[in-house]
Scaffold this motif. Sequence first.
Motif, PDB file in Angstrom:
ATOM      1  N   GLU A   1      18.816  26.491  47.797  1.00 38.49           N
ATOM      2  CA  GLU A   1      18.616  27.898  48.261  1.00 38.49           C
ATOM      3  C   GLU A   1      19.922  28.495  47.955  1.00 38.49           C
ATOM      4  OE1 GLU A   1      18.266  27.722  52.497  1.00 38.49           O
ATOM      5  OE2 GLU A   1      16.553  26.261  52.501  1.00 38.49           O
ATOM      6  N   ARG A   2      19.862  30.001  47.804  1.00 40.11           N
ATOM      7  CA  ARG A   2      20.960  30.742  48.062  1.00 40.11           C
ATOM      8  C   ARG A   2      21.630  30.620  49.311  1.00 40.11           C
ATOM      9  NH1 ARG A   2      22.076  33.156  43.016  1.00 40.11           N
ATOM     10  NH2 ARG A   2      20.314  33.233  41.710  1.00 40.11           N
ATOM     11  N   PRO A   3      23.010  30.770  49.263  1.00 44.34           N
ATOM     12  CA  PRO A   3      23.874  30.501  50.555  1.00 44.34           C
ATOM     13  C   PRO A   3      23.656  31.920  51.346  1.00 44.34           C
ATOM     14  CG  PRO A   3      25.328  30.628  48.640  1.00 44.34           C
ATOM     15  CD  PRO A   3      23.934  30.527  48.093  1.00 44.34           C
ATOM     16  N   GLY A   4      23.325  33.035  50.709  1.00 43.04           N
ATOM     17  CA  GLY A   4      23.146  34.237  51.665  1.00 43.04           C
ATOM     18  C   GLY A   4      24.714  34.653  51.882  1.00 43.04           C
ATOM     19  N   LEU A   5      25.226  35.515  51.008  1.00 43.02           N
ATOM     20  CA  LEU A   5      26.740  35.906  51.319  1.00 43.02           C
ATOM     21  C   LEU A   5      26.767  37.362  51.480  1.00 43.02           C
ATOM     22  CD1 LEU A   5      28.149  34.014  48.341  1.00 43.02           C
ATOM     23  CD2 LEU A   5      27.922  33.145  50.655  1.00 43.02           C
ATOM     24  N   ARG A   6      27.499  37.923  52.260  1.00 46.34           N
ATOM     25  CA  ARG A   6      28.329  39.162  52.467  1.00 46.34           C
ATOM     26  C   ARG A   6      29.658  39.168  52.173  1.00 46.34           C
ATOM     27  NH1 ARG A   6      25.071  39.765  57.697  1.00 46.34           N
ATOM     28  NH2 ARG A   6      27.029  38.997  58.941  1.00 46.34           N
ATOM     29  N   VAL A   7      30.000  40.295  51.188  1.00 42.72           N
ATOM     30  CA  VAL A   7      31.201  40.180  50.602  1.00 42.72           C
ATOM     31  C   VAL A   7      31.896  41.551  50.767  1.00 42.72           C
ATOM     32  CG1 VAL A   7      32.573  39.853  48.695  1.00 42.72           C
ATOM     33  CG2 VAL A   7      30.494  38.450  48.870  1.00 42.72           C
ATOM     34  N   SER A   8      33.273  41.551  51.278  1.00 41.64           N
ATOM     35  CA  SER A   8      33.843  42.900  51.337  1.00 41.64           C
ATOM     36  C   SER A   8      35.197  42.792  50.667  1.00 41.64           C
ATOM     37  CB  SER A   8      33.937  43.507  52.893  1.00 41.64           C
ATOM     38  OG  SER A   8      34.889  42.355  53.589  1.00 41.64           O
ATOM     39  N   TRP A   9      35.895  43.841  50.536  1.00 35.64           N
ATOM     40  CA  TRP A   9      37.386  43.570  49.738  1.00 35.64           C
ATOM     41  C   TRP A   9      37.980  44.920  50.173  1.00 35.64           C
ATOM     42  CZ3 TRP A   9      38.209  47.597  46.270  1.00 35.64           C
ATOM     43  CH2 TRP A   9      37.124  48.267  45.755  1.00 35.64           C
ATOM     44  N   VAL A  10      39.409  44.712  50.124  1.00 30.19           N
ATOM     45  CA  VAL A  10      40.301  45.809  50.334  1.00 30.19           C
ATOM     46  C   VAL A  10      41.507  45.577  49.425  1.00 30.19           C
ATOM     47  CG1 VAL A  10      41.978  46.482  51.966  1.00 30.19           C
ATOM     48  CG2 VAL A  10      39.819  46.120  52.931  1.00 30.19           C
ATOM     49  N   THR A  11      41.650  46.751  48.730  1.00 23.10           N
ATOM     50  CA  THR A  11      43.004  46.670  47.899  1.00 23.10           C
ATOM     51  C   THR A  11      44.133  47.516  48.309  1.00 23.10           C
ATOM     52  OG1 THR A  11      41.948  46.152  45.764  1.00 23.10           O
ATOM     53  CG2 THR A  11      43.881  47.089  45.435  1.00 23.10           C
ATOM     54  N   THR A  12      45.388  47.214  48.469  1.00 28.51           N
ATOM     55  CA  THR A  12      46.329  47.816  48.920  1.00 28.51           C
ATOM     56  C   THR A  12      47.729  47.832  48.025  1.00 28.51           C
ATOM     57  OG1 THR A  12      48.007  47.893  50.554  1.00 28.51           O
ATOM     58  CG2 THR A  12      47.293  45.762  50.364  1.00 28.51           C
ATOM     59  N   ASP A  13      48.858  48.696  48.134  1.00 28.69           N
ATOM     60  CA  ASP A  13      49.694  48.665  47.295  1.00 28.69           C
ATOM     61  C   ASP A  13      50.939  47.959  48.181  1.00 28.69           C
ATOM     62  OD1 ASP A  13      50.248  50.402  49.394  1.00 28.69           O
ATOM     63  OD2 ASP A  13      50.683  52.093  48.148  1.00 28.69           O
ATOM     64  N   GLY A  14      50.727  47.248  49.343  1.00 33.35           N
ATOM     65  CA  GLY A  14      51.343  46.469  50.098  1.00 33.35           C
ATOM     66  C   GLY A  14      52.151  47.238  51.392  1.00 33.35           C
ATOM     67  N   HIS A  15      51.721  48.612  51.378  1.00 37.53           N
ATOM     68  CA  HIS A  15      52.357  49.264  52.242  1.00 37.53           C
ATOM     69  C   HIS A  15      51.400  49.511  53.730  1.00 37.53           C
ATOM     70  CE1 HIS A  15      54.978  50.858  49.144  1.00 37.53           C
ATOM     71  NE2 HIS A  15      55.796  50.941  50.053  1.00 37.53           N
ATOM     72  N   ALA A  16      50.864  48.174  53.958  1.00 35.17           N
ATOM     73  CA  ALA A  16      49.818  48.132  54.981  1.00 35.17           C
ATOM     74  C   ALA A  16      50.136  46.675  55.772  1.00 35.17           C
ATOM     75  CB  ALA A  16      48.487  48.286  54.691  1.00 35.17           C
ATOM     76  N   ALA A  17      50.059  46.562  56.974  1.00 34.64           N
ATOM     77  CA  ALA A  17      50.565  45.444  57.887  1.00 34.64           C
ATOM     78  C   ALA A  17      49.248  44.290  57.464  1.00 34.64           C
ATOM     79  CB  ALA A  17      50.432  45.612  59.221  1.00 34.64           C
ATOM     80  N   VAL A  18      49.434  43.032  57.652  1.00 29.50           N
ATOM     81  CA  VAL A  18      48.750  42.111  57.344  1.00 29.50           C
ATOM     82  C   VAL A  18      47.246  42.255  58.139  1.00 29.50           C
ATOM     83  CG1 VAL A  18      48.235  39.542  57.787  1.00 29.50           C
ATOM     84  CG2 VAL A  18      50.255  40.178  56.871  1.00 29.50           C
ATOM     85  N   HIS A  19      47.372  42.395  59.311  1.00 30.16           N
ATOM     86  CA  HIS A  19      46.118  42.508  60.464  1.00 30.16           C
ATOM     87  C   HIS A  19      45.331  44.041  59.897  1.00 30.16           C
ATOM     88  CE1 HIS A  19      46.851  38.905  62.556  1.00 30.16           C
ATOM     89  NE2 HIS A  19      48.000  39.106  62.475  1.00 30.16           N
ATOM     90  N   SER A  20      46.215  44.928  59.647  1.00 27.60           N
ATOM     91  CA  SER A  20      45.526  46.119  59.185  1.00 27.60           C
ATOM     92  C   SER A  20      44.781  45.783  57.949  1.00 27.60           C
ATOM     93  CB  SER A  20      46.673  47.223  58.769  1.00 27.60           C
ATOM     94  OG  SER A  20      45.987  48.312  58.346  1.00 27.60           O
ATOM     95  N   VAL A  21      45.111  45.101  57.060  1.00 33.63           N
ATOM     96  CA  VAL A  21      44.330  44.652  55.989  1.00 33.63           C
ATOM     97  C   VAL A  21      43.009  44.053  56.581  1.00 33.63           C
ATOM     98  CG1 VAL A  21      44.262  43.624  53.503  1.00 33.63           C
ATOM     99  CG2 VAL A  21      46.192  44.810  54.330  1.00 33.63           C
ATOM    100  N   LEU A  22      43.224  42.905  57.270  1.00 30.56           N
ATOM    101  CA  LEU A  22      42.212  41.902  57.842  1.00 30.56           C
ATOM    102  C   LEU A  22      41.176  42.714  58.492  1.00 30.56           C
ATOM    103  CD1 LEU A  22      44.279  38.917  58.881  1.00 30.56           C
ATOM    104  CD2 LEU A  22      42.420  38.891  56.867  1.00 30.56           C
ATOM    105  N   SER A  23      41.653  43.657  59.294  1.00 30.13           N
ATOM    106  CA  SER A  23      40.634  44.666  60.042  1.00 30.13           C
ATOM    107  C   SER A  23      39.691  45.431  59.314  1.00 30.13           C
ATOM    108  CB  SER A  23      41.710  45.308  61.222  1.00 30.13           C
ATOM    109  OG  SER A  23      40.646  46.124  62.053  1.00 30.13           O
ATOM    110  N   ARG A  24      40.506  46.047  58.130  1.00 32.95           N
ATOM    111  CA  ARG A  24      39.700  46.754  57.410  1.00 32.95           C
ATOM    112  C   ARG A  24      38.715  46.168  56.610  1.00 32.95           C
ATOM    113  NH1 ARG A  24      44.195  49.284  54.115  1.00 32.95           N
ATOM    114  NH2 ARG A  24      42.690  49.692  52.653  1.00 32.95           N
ATOM    115  N   ALA A  25      39.082  44.882  56.187  1.00 34.80           N
ATOM    116  CA  ALA A  25      37.940  43.919  55.358  1.00 34.80           C
ATOM    117  C   ALA A  25      36.882  43.704  56.348  1.00 34.80           C
ATOM    118  CB  ALA A  25      38.886  42.685  54.829  1.00 34.80           C
ATOM    119  N   GLU A  26      37.373  43.280  57.732  1.00 36.70           N
ATOM    120  CA  GLU A  26      36.216  42.764  58.558  1.00 36.70           C
ATOM    121  C   GLU A  26      35.272  43.894  58.893  1.00 36.70           C
ATOM    122  OE1 GLU A  26      38.625  41.292  61.662  1.00 36.70           O
ATOM    123  OE2 GLU A  26      38.589  39.353  61.235  1.00 36.70           O
ATOM    124  N   GLN A  27      35.766  45.246  59.232  1.00 33.52           N
ATOM    125  CA  GLN A  27      34.990  46.275  59.588  1.00 33.52           C
ATOM    126  C   GLN A  27      33.961  46.854  58.236  1.00 33.52           C
ATOM    127  OE1 GLN A  27      37.608  49.556  60.219  1.00 33.52           O
ATOM    128  NE2 GLN A  27      38.369  48.545  61.920  1.00 33.52           N
TER     129      GLN A  27
END
Length: 277
Positions: free
Chosen positions: A247-273
């Motif tokens: 079976e195919r595992p069934g995946l949802r994929v998101s990504w966020v690219t940044t120049d580094g001027h964002a906090a860790v949890h901000s990047v994670l939050s955007r990717a989760e959204q």
Amino acid sequence: MAAAQLAPMWDELVGGLNVGILLTDERGQVLATNDVAAELMQLAKSDLLTGVRPEGWQVRDDTGAHMPDWSDLAGQVLRAGNPLSIPLVIARDGEPQSRIWADYHAVRVQGRSRVLVLLQPVHTDVSHSRGLLDPLTGLPGRVLLLDRLEQALVRARSRGTLATLVLVDVHKLAEVNKRHGFERGDELLNTLASRMREGLSDEHTVARYGGDEFAVVAEHPSGTGERIAAQTREVAGWPVRVGRRRERPGLRVSWVTTDGHAAVHSVLSRAEQQLQR
């Protein structure tokens, strides 16, 4: 249950413990606590319960990044249904005062969703005080992922490069666990972990982000994370043998690219959204 109603039973249960205990609602409001938690957080017990924070008091994660609101953490734990461990640094006027491990657990209290937070002091360096590898897959766990992501952001800022975070949600895992048992679900996760570890660049960090989620941290000089996300989907999306079927595992994929001027949890939050869209 109101804090006043909970207090007598709570005091009897946790009064003698030598670990800090907090019970919060889904908004992060502290419903009950003990003296040890207040001491570790360097707050008065009344301030913990009312949400009052003295001037100059701050809490950050172990990388120095600002922590998300307690409501965000509580919501994340309740949505995922998985424990969350975070090293915290308590500071006053910018000076670190104490370091704490905070373990968040989703619980039910009289039929309501609550978050139980256990607080313990960190006596040694974070890398040696807890197992940072996921015990099932052997990949870096959430705490090590946060550290790797923070390092990538620092390098991106200083070098003028980019950092990309990719999240992979195995949304068929619950179905596999229900139909074939948790042992098969664990086999699926191990297979995906091995594929991403072997199929992606050695320079990328592949980590287990949650119960059914993986994360990839990549650094690159230009462009976007689209190519990295596509490669991750391709590597992890091949059919997997589950029981007698492939079976195919069934995946949802998101990504966020940044120049580094964002906090860790901000990047994670955007990717989760993005993952939930």
